[in-house]
Design a protein around this motif. Structure first.
Motif, short mmCIF file in Angstrom:
data_model
loop_
_atom_site.label_atom_id
_atom_site.label_comp_id
_atom_site.label_asym_id
_atom_site.label_seq_id
_atom_site.Cartn_x
_atom_site.Cartn_y
_atom_site.Cartn_z
N THR A 95 0.78 -1.20 0.04
CA THR A 95 -0.14 0.00 0.11
C THR A 95 0.99 1.32 -0.01
O THR A 95 1.34 1.56 1.04
CB THR A 95 -1.16 -0.15 1.21
OG1 THR A 95 -1.66 -1.11 1.40
CG2 THR A 95 -1.78 1.23 1.17
N PRO A 96 1.03 1.74 -1.07
CA PRO A 96 2.09 2.95 -1.22
C PRO A 96 1.75 3.99 -0.44
O PRO A 96 2.60 4.66 0.18
CB PRO A 96 2.14 3.50 -2.80
CG PRO A 96 1.47 2.23 -3.41
CD PRO A 96 0.75 1.37 -2.57
N THR A 97 0.47 4.33 -0.14
CA THR A 97 0.09 5.58 0.86
C THR A 97 0.21 5.10 2.25
O THR A 97 -0.45 6.12 3.17
CB THR A 97 -1.41 5.83 0.33
OG1 THR A 97 -2.47 4.65 0.56
CG2 THR A 97 -1.32 6.72 -1.05
N THR A 98 0.94 4.01 2.46
CA THR A 98 1.42 3.91 3.83
C THR A 98 2.43 5.06 4.39
O THR A 98 2.44 5.24 5.55
CB THR A 98 2.06 2.30 4.20
OG1 THR A 98 0.87 1.75 3.58
CG2 THR A 98 2.43 1.97 5.63
N LEU A 99 3.01 5.34 3.26
CA LEU A 99 3.83 6.41 3.58
C LEU A 99 3.18 7.83 4.07
O LEU A 99 1.84 7.91 3.58
CB LEU A 99 4.62 6.90 2.15
CG LEU A 99 5.59 5.85 1.39
CD1 LEU A 99 6.04 6.29 0.24
CD2 LEU A 99 6.87 5.39 2.32
N THR A 100 3.66 8.54 4.86
CA THR A 100 3.40 9.89 5.35
C THR A 100 3.00 10.76 4.06
O THR A 100 3.59 10.59 3.00
CB THR A 100 4.00 10.57 6.17
OG1 THR A 100 5.19 10.89 5.63
CG2 THR A 100 4.05 9.59 7.51
N SER A 101 2.39 11.63 4.37
CA SER A 101 2.32 13.07 3.12
C SER A 101 3.65 13.61 2.80
O SER A 101 3.89 13.53 1.40
CB SER A 101 1.30 14.06 3.73
OG SER A 101 -0.22 13.49 3.70
N PRO A 131 -8.59 2.66 2.08
CA PRO A 131 -8.86 4.32 2.36
C PRO A 131 -8.47 4.59 3.51
O PRO A 131 -8.28 5.87 4.18
CB PRO A 131 -10.36 4.15 2.31
CG PRO A 131 -10.82 2.69 2.32
CD PRO A 131 -9.69 1.96 1.80
N ASP A 132 -8.20 3.82 4.57
CA ASP A 132 -7.47 3.98 6.00
C ASP A 132 -6.28 4.64 5.89
O ASP A 132 -5.72 5.09 6.92
CB ASP A 132 -7.53 2.94 6.81
CG ASP A 132 -7.10 1.66 6.63
OD1 ASP A 132 -7.25 1.28 5.19
OD2 ASP A 132 -6.21 0.96 6.90
N THR A 133 -5.66 4.80 4.68
CA THR A 133 -4.25 5.31 4.47
C THR A 133 -4.31 6.58 3.71
O THR A 133 -3.40 7.12 3.42
CB THR A 133 -3.24 4.49 3.57
OG1 THR A 133 -3.72 4.17 2.52
CG2 THR A 133 -3.13 3.06 4.54
N LEU A 134 -5.54 7.13 3.34
CA LEU A 134 -5.65 8.24 2.73
C LEU A 134 -6.47 9.39 3.46
O LEU A 134 -7.48 9.12 4.38
CB LEU A 134 -6.45 7.81 1.51
CG LEU A 134 -5.97 7.05 0.37
CD1 LEU A 134 -7.02 6.58 -0.65
CD2 LEU A 134 -4.87 7.56 0.00
N ASP A 135 -6.09 10.66 3.18
CA ASP A 135 -7.07 11.66 3.63
C ASP A 135 -6.75 12.85 2.55
O ASP A 135 -6.15 12.60 1.40
CB ASP A 135 -6.46 12.33 5.04
CG ASP A 135 -4.79 12.53 5.11
OD1 ASP A 135 -4.29 13.03 3.91
OD2 ASP A 135 -4.35 12.42 6.01
N ILE A 154 -1.79 16.28 -2.03
CA ILE A 154 -0.19 16.35 -2.55
C ILE A 154 0.12 15.17 -3.52
O ILE A 154 0.87 15.64 -4.53
CB ILE A 154 0.51 15.92 -1.11
CG1 ILE A 154 0.54 17.27 -0.16
CG2 ILE A 154 1.73 15.47 -1.48
CD1 ILE A 154 1.01 16.73 1.34
N ILE A 155 -0.66 14.29 -3.67
CA ILE A 155 -0.23 13.38 -4.46
C ILE A 155 -0.64 14.02 -6.29
O ILE A 155 0.24 13.85 -7.15
CB ILE A 155 -0.90 11.91 -4.38
CG1 ILE A 155 -0.15 11.18 -3.16
CG2 ILE A 155 -0.68 11.03 -5.68
CD1 ILE A 155 -1.00 10.16 -2.65
#
Length: 485
Positions: A227-233, A262-266, A272-273
């Protein structure tokens, strides 16, 4: 189930078909004649004919069927074809119903129809081939040909020097019960993320320099995982900016980030992406039934999916993909239908429908609790196709996996003109894929039509430790590609 070969050594062609047709019976390859249940695949040569015969004994019933071709016409492809036809037709007499993919056992059935179309064949002649040679069902023949026509359109966008880029982030917040991917479940322990990212940025910069002097052109980018969006913003922003400064993106057709859960997204991360070059986002609920999500080990609910989707729309992505899986633990036909209807109502550009595949690396491999029977999964898959076609979606790529429920397939659906080109290029192997990060698989298409693979270390710790080897391998890879141009 035993398998003995006599007169040939085309083990893979027959073995894979046996595993696909009798998935619940453990495969046992033998080298001596046996008594009792099992299959014998024989190839006999005469001056005129090459004859493939299969004998299968199972539960006290023995069947035998032969297929042949003229010896003067023998090629590797035609020899394997009669071996598989003989096996399939013999096995069919032991099965309750014909498999929808007929005698095809590989993960990329569309490669056959795609090659046929690229070689000048028509959709009608491809349909005849799939019916008469491989015994594929009417519905799956149409599905394969539709996807191959999308591949032909995508291939026309390419020049010989074009490549695609994959960037892997092998981390997830938690591990889903069905997952067999090599990834690290970090939970609240994020200390490995930063050293991994630093190593990845070094590989990106190194590869960017190689690209700049190679004469190659970057056409699509895909950041996947894990899950790439495990990375912080902030980590994601550093990653994206490094890609932008390291590569010439002037001819890049698309840039996808697999947000996944979705639990890694806000809203901030999605914004930013999008602001840093990505124009496609994937948000993958897998189900819109909260009880099914809990059974799978996912720590979000359907409301979180709808929230993340609305935020992605607001961030301005050109296309959003959403994934569903047919056959998840505790799910049933009614639940899958509700999930499908709710996702279609959101109107994403792409919807990918997977069929559950239970692999050895997944928690479900041992437990196998609450799984839908194959006939119910078949109803789910059929409902997905009819509903998505009715909603204006078209199939554009598909692939199969081992241990998949009912031996069905995964299909990517899109609104016209919104297909994810990277998915097509990667799955159909129509051009070279450069992969960065842990677990990356580099695929280099050579002028003679062969494919050479280069593997990055699978686990993040290995990747960090062996980064120097990874960079040297990139040097070899680019030297090979430059020499083949």
């Amino acid at each position: 189930m035993k398998l003995l070969l006599i007169g040939h050594d085309d083990r893979y062609a027959v073995e894979q078909l046996q595993m696909a047709l009798f998935p619940l019976e453990p495969m046992e390859f033998v080298e001596e004649p046996f008594t009792g249940d099992g299959a014998v695949s024989t190839l006999h040569r005469s001056a005129i004919w090459l004859t493939a015969t299969t004998k299968i004994t199972r539960n006290g019933k023995t069947t035998r069927i032969s297929k042949r071709l003229r010896a003067a016409d023998e090629t590797v492809r035609l020899r394997r074809q009669i071996l598989q036809q003989s096996y399939y037709l013999t096995a069919l007499l032991h099965l309750e119903k014909a498999p929808v993919w007929g005698a095809l056992s590989g993960v990329r059935p569309t490669k056959i129809t795609t090659k046929h179309l690229l070689d000048g064949g028509s959709a009608a002649s491809a349909d005849r081939m799939m019916k008469n040679v491989y015994f594929v069902s009417d519905q799956r023949r149409k599905l394969a040909i539709d996807c191959s026509q999308a591949t032909v359109r995508a291939a026309k966008l390419l020049q010989p020097q074009d490549v695609s880029l994959y960037v892997g982030i092998p981390f997830c917040p938690t591990r889903c019960a069905y997952c067999s991917f090599v990834s690290r479940t970090i939970g609240k322990r994020t200390e490995l993320l930063e050293p991994y990212l630093e190593a990845l940025l070094e590989e990106i910069r190194h590869t960017g320099k190689l690209m700049a002097t190679s004469g190659l052109t970057l056409r699509t980018i895909y950041i996947g995982g894990g899950t790439p969006t495990t990375l912080t913003s902030s980590q994601m922003e550093r990653l994206l900016r490094c890609i932008q400064t390291s590569f010439d993106l002037s001819r890049c057709l698309e840039f996808t980030v697999e947000g996944g859960r979705p639990d890694t997204l806000d809203h901030e991360k999605l914004r930013i992406i999008a602001q840093n070059g990505a124009d496609r986002m994937s948000i993958n609920p897998q189900s819109m039934i909260d009880s099914v999500l809990r059974a799978c080990g996912r720590r979000h609910n359907a409301a979180d999916v709808e929230r993340a989707y609305a935020q992605a729309v607001d961030a301005g992505y050109k296309a959003i993909n959403m994934d569903l899986i047919a056959g998840l633990p505790t799910d049933d036909f009614a639940g899958f239908r509700e999930s499908l209807n709710r996702v279609i109502a959101l109107n994403p550009a792409n919807i990918t429908v997977h069929t559950l595949a239970i692999k050895k690396g997944a928690d479900l491999y041992e437990k196998r609790e609450g799984l839908s029977p194959d006939d119910e999964v078949a109803r789910m898959v059929d409902l997905a196709e009819s509903s998505l076609r009715a909603a204006g979606y078209e199939p554009y790529y598909l692939y199969r996996q081992k241990y998949m429920s009912g031996s069905f397939e995964n299909v990517g659906w899109c609104k016209p003109g919104t297909e994810c080109l990277y998915n097509i290029y990667m799955m159909e192997e129509v051009h070279s894929i450069i992969s960065l990060g842990g677990g990356g698989m580099n695929k280099v298409n050579l002028p003679d039509g062969t494919l050479k693979r280069f593997h990055n270390p699978k686990f993040p710790e290995q990747y960090i430790e062996k980064l120097d080897e990874v960079l040297r391998q990139k040097d070899e890879l680019f030297a090979l590609m430059k020499g083949s141009m």
